[in-house]
Design a protein around this motif. Structure first.
Motif, PDB file in Angstrom:
ATOM      1  N   LEU A   1       9.483   0.900  12.994  1.00  0.00           N
ATOM      2  CA  LEU A   1       9.846   1.754  12.071  1.00  0.00           C
ATOM      3  C   LEU A   1      10.921   2.483  12.345  1.00  0.00           C
ATOM      4  N   VAL A   2      11.875   2.314  11.276  1.00  0.00           N
ATOM      5  CA  VAL A   2      13.158   2.903  11.628  1.00  0.00           C
ATOM      6  C   VAL A   2      13.435   3.950  10.286  1.00  0.00           C
ATOM      7  N   LEU A   3      13.832   5.074  10.579  1.00  0.00           N
ATOM      8  CA  LEU A   3      14.006   6.188   9.360  1.00  0.00           C
ATOM      9  C   LEU A   3      15.435   6.419   9.148  1.00  0.00           C
ATOM     10  N   PRO A   4      16.024   6.426   8.073  1.00  0.00           N
ATOM     11  CA  PRO A   4      17.572   7.042   7.737  1.00  0.00           C
ATOM     12  C   PRO A   4      17.725   8.335   8.529  1.00  0.00           C
ATOM     13  N   GLU A   5      18.816   8.252   9.286  1.00  0.00           N
ATOM     14  CA  GLU A   5      19.440   9.362   9.919  1.00  0.00           C
ATOM     15  C   GLU A   5      18.575   9.689  11.136  1.00  0.00           C
ATOM     16  N   VAL A   6      17.604   8.994  11.410  1.00  0.00           N
ATOM     17  CA  VAL A   6      16.741   9.352  12.637  1.00  0.00           C
ATOM     18  C   VAL A   6      16.755   8.180  13.350  1.00  0.00           C
ATOM     19  N   GLY A   7      16.665   7.114  12.714  1.00  0.00           N
ATOM     20  CA  GLY A   7      16.613   5.959  13.815  1.00  0.00           C
ATOM     21  C   GLY A   7      14.920   5.492  14.167  1.00  0.00           C
ATOM     22  N   PHE A   8      14.860   4.709  15.209  1.00  0.00           N
ATOM     23  CA  PHE A   8      13.684   4.020  15.492  1.00  0.00           C
ATOM     24  C   PHE A   8      12.715   5.126  15.974  1.00  0.00           C
ATOM     25  N   VAL A   9      11.616   5.096  15.305  1.00  0.00           N
ATOM     26  CA  VAL A   9      10.558   6.424  15.692  1.00  0.00           C
ATOM     27  C   VAL A   9       9.163   5.647  16.285  1.00  0.00           C
ATOM     28  N   GLU A  10       8.845   4.477  15.967  1.00  0.00           N
ATOM     29  CA  GLU A  10       7.398   3.964  16.120  1.00  0.00           C
ATOM     30  C   GLU A  10       7.627   2.531  16.120  1.00  0.00           C
ATOM     31  N   PHE A  11       6.743   1.897  16.877  1.00  0.00           N
ATOM     32  CA  PHE A  11       6.319   0.204  16.750  1.00  0.00           C
ATOM     33  C   PHE A  11       5.137  -0.003  16.480  1.00  0.00           C
ATOM     34  N   PHE A  12       4.843  -1.150  16.161  1.00  0.00           N
ATOM     35  CA  PHE A  12       3.580  -1.660  15.973  1.00  0.00           C
ATOM     36  C   PHE A  12       3.279  -3.125  16.374  1.00  0.00           C
ATOM     37  N   LYS A  13       2.072  -3.217  16.762  1.00  0.00           N
ATOM     38  CA  LYS A  13       1.524  -4.519  17.627  1.00  0.00           C
ATOM     39  C   LYS A  13       0.883  -5.358  16.642  1.00  0.00           C
ATOM     40  N   ARG A  14       1.046  -6.771  17.058  1.00  0.00           N
ATOM     41  CA  ARG A  14       0.198  -7.622  16.399  1.00  0.00           C
ATOM     42  C   ARG A  14      -1.125  -7.311  15.859  1.00  0.00           C
ATOM     43  N   ASP A  15      -1.817  -6.676  16.713  1.00  0.00           N
ATOM     44  CA  ASP A  15      -3.260  -6.282  16.205  1.00  0.00           C
ATOM     45  C   ASP A  15      -3.330  -4.959  15.493  1.00  0.00           C
ATOM     46  N   ASP A  16      -2.355  -4.363  14.795  1.00  0.00           N
ATOM     47  CA  ASP A  16      -2.433  -3.215  14.152  1.00  0.00           C
ATOM     48  C   ASP A  16      -2.527  -3.588  12.623  1.00  0.00           C
ATOM     49  N   SER A  17      -3.448  -3.147  12.059  1.00  0.00           N
ATOM     50  CA  SER A  17      -3.838  -3.469  10.790  1.00  0.00           C
ATOM     51  C   SER A  17      -2.975  -2.971   9.611  1.00  0.00           C
ATOM     52  N   PRO A  18      -2.937  -3.603   8.354  1.00  0.00           N
ATOM     53  CA  PRO A  18      -2.068  -3.144   7.307  1.00  0.00           C
ATOM     54  C   PRO A  18      -2.567  -1.541   7.063  1.00  0.00           C
ATOM     55  N   GLN A  19      -3.627  -1.256   7.098  1.00  0.00           N
ATOM     56  CA  GLN A  19      -4.032   0.188   6.923  1.00  0.00           C
ATOM     57  C   GLN A  19      -3.612   1.186   7.750  1.00  0.00           C
ATOM     58  N   SER A  20      -3.581   0.937   9.060  1.00  0.00           N
ATOM     59  CA  SER A  20      -3.459   1.657  10.214  1.00  0.00           C
ATOM     60  C   SER A  20      -1.580   1.852   9.894  1.00  0.00           C
ATOM     61  N   ILE A  21      -0.789   0.667   9.690  1.00  0.00           N
ATOM     62  CA  ILE A  21       0.466   0.709   9.446  1.00  0.00           C
ATOM     63  C   ILE A  21       0.817   1.840   8.477  1.00  0.00           C
TER      64      ILE A  21
ATOM     65  N   MET B   1       0.758  -1.109  -0.019  1.00  0.00           N
ATOM     66  CA  MET B   1      -0.049  -0.025  -0.002  1.00  0.00           C
ATOM     67  C   MET B   1       0.878   1.195  -0.055  1.00  0.00           C
ATOM     68  N   ILE B   2       1.772   1.216   0.555  1.00  0.00           N
ATOM     69  CA  ILE B   2       2.817   2.454   0.960  1.00  0.00           C
ATOM     70  C   ILE B   2       3.484   2.585  -0.410  1.00  0.00           C
ATOM     71  N   GLN B   3       3.796   1.697  -0.881  1.00  0.00           N
ATOM     72  CA  GLN B   3       4.579   1.690  -2.199  1.00  0.00           C
ATOM     73  C   GLN B   3       3.731   2.121  -3.300  1.00  0.00           C
ATOM     74  N   SER B   4       2.432   1.594  -3.236  1.00  0.00           N
ATOM     75  CA  SER B   4       1.470   2.169  -4.310  1.00  0.00           C
ATOM     76  C   SER B   4       1.137   3.491  -4.089  1.00  0.00           C
ATOM     77  N   ASP B   5       1.037   4.234  -2.917  1.00  0.00           N
ATOM     78  CA  ASP B   5       1.057   5.494  -2.943  1.00  0.00           C
ATOM     79  C   ASP B   5       2.180   6.423  -3.069  1.00  0.00           C
ATOM     80  N   GLY B   6       3.340   5.758  -3.729  1.00  0.00           N
ATOM     81  CA  GLY B   6       4.522   6.419  -4.185  1.00  0.00           C
ATOM     82  C   GLY B   6       5.595   6.534  -3.156  1.00  0.00           C
TER      83      GLY B   6
END
Length: 212
Positions: free
Chosen positions: A176-196, A98-103
């Motif tokens: 979720l890790v960003l270049p030059e920033v590092g870790f910014v967020e985590f997701f749990k097992r019940d998080d949906s693909p859409q929310s991620i 989904m993320i890649q489809s959004d560009g």
């Protein structure tokens, strides 16, 4: 997975995350990502993440800087995992599509916590099955342990298990890790693909990695 251990692991991580979030707020760095946070973490908490050296699925020794060249969904697991790892990574792959489809230029990364069995070939087979833009990483037990400790993950090999078909109990967060920033967020097992998808894109926009 042992539910008691999983709960304890979640509580420990929550405590670490909370402590890191306090540091972030006090340091004033939360402003950039404040609108994106879906957990207690507003920005790269100092307590989570850090440098590592591992072996990529192509046999090359790489560092965290070599791996995190774009927004990355990072998961610690093992290829012999019978259920949780395939399900979580398939969910992450759906979100990445989904993320890649959004560009957005993003990827996934998988660090094994079972280096005894997960050779570069085994890891490569696993990642190629899950997603074309998924980097597989293994290494020596010491290298894997160092990476796991950096991200405050939990894993423990089954005691007295079959020497070939043993299980490994482990935490199941996606980072979720960003270049030059590092870790910014985590997701749990019940998080949906859409929310991620929504959360990753928010962070990518805020960090200047917007869609093309």
């Amino acid at each position: 997975m042992d539910r008691t251990v999983a709960i304890i692991g979640a509580v420990v991580l929550a405590a670490v995350v909370a402590g890191g979030a306090v540091w972030v707020y006090q340091n004033g760095r939360n402003n950039q990502f404040a609108q994106c946070s879906s957990s207690t973490v507003a920005s790269g908490a100092a307590a989570i993440g850090g440098p590592f050296e591992l072996v990529r699925e192509d046999g090359e020794t790489v560092t965290d800087q070599d791996v995190f060249t774009k927004p990355t969904l990072l998961y610690f697991g093992y290829t012999f995992c019978p259920d949780v790892c395939p399900l979580d990574n398939t969910r992450n792959a759906e979100a990445l599509d989904m993320i890649q489809s959004d560009g957005y230029d993003a990827q996934m990364a998988f660090i094994t916590i079972d280096p005894e069995r997960d050779t570069v070939e085994q890891v490569a087979d696993f990642t190629s099955y899950i997603h074309d833009d998924m980097i597989g990483l293994t290494g020596s037990p010491e290298q894997v342990k160092a990476a796991s400790q950096a991200y405050k993950t939990y894993y423990k090999k089954e005691e007295n298990g079959d020497p070939e078909y043993y299980l490994v109990d482990h935490s199941t967060f996606t980072y979720l890790v960003l270049p030059e920033v590092g870790f910014v967020e985590f997701f749990k097992r019940d998080d949906s693909p859409q929310s991620i998808r929504e959360t990753v894109e928010c962070y990518a926009d805020a960090a200047g990695y917007g869609s093309s």
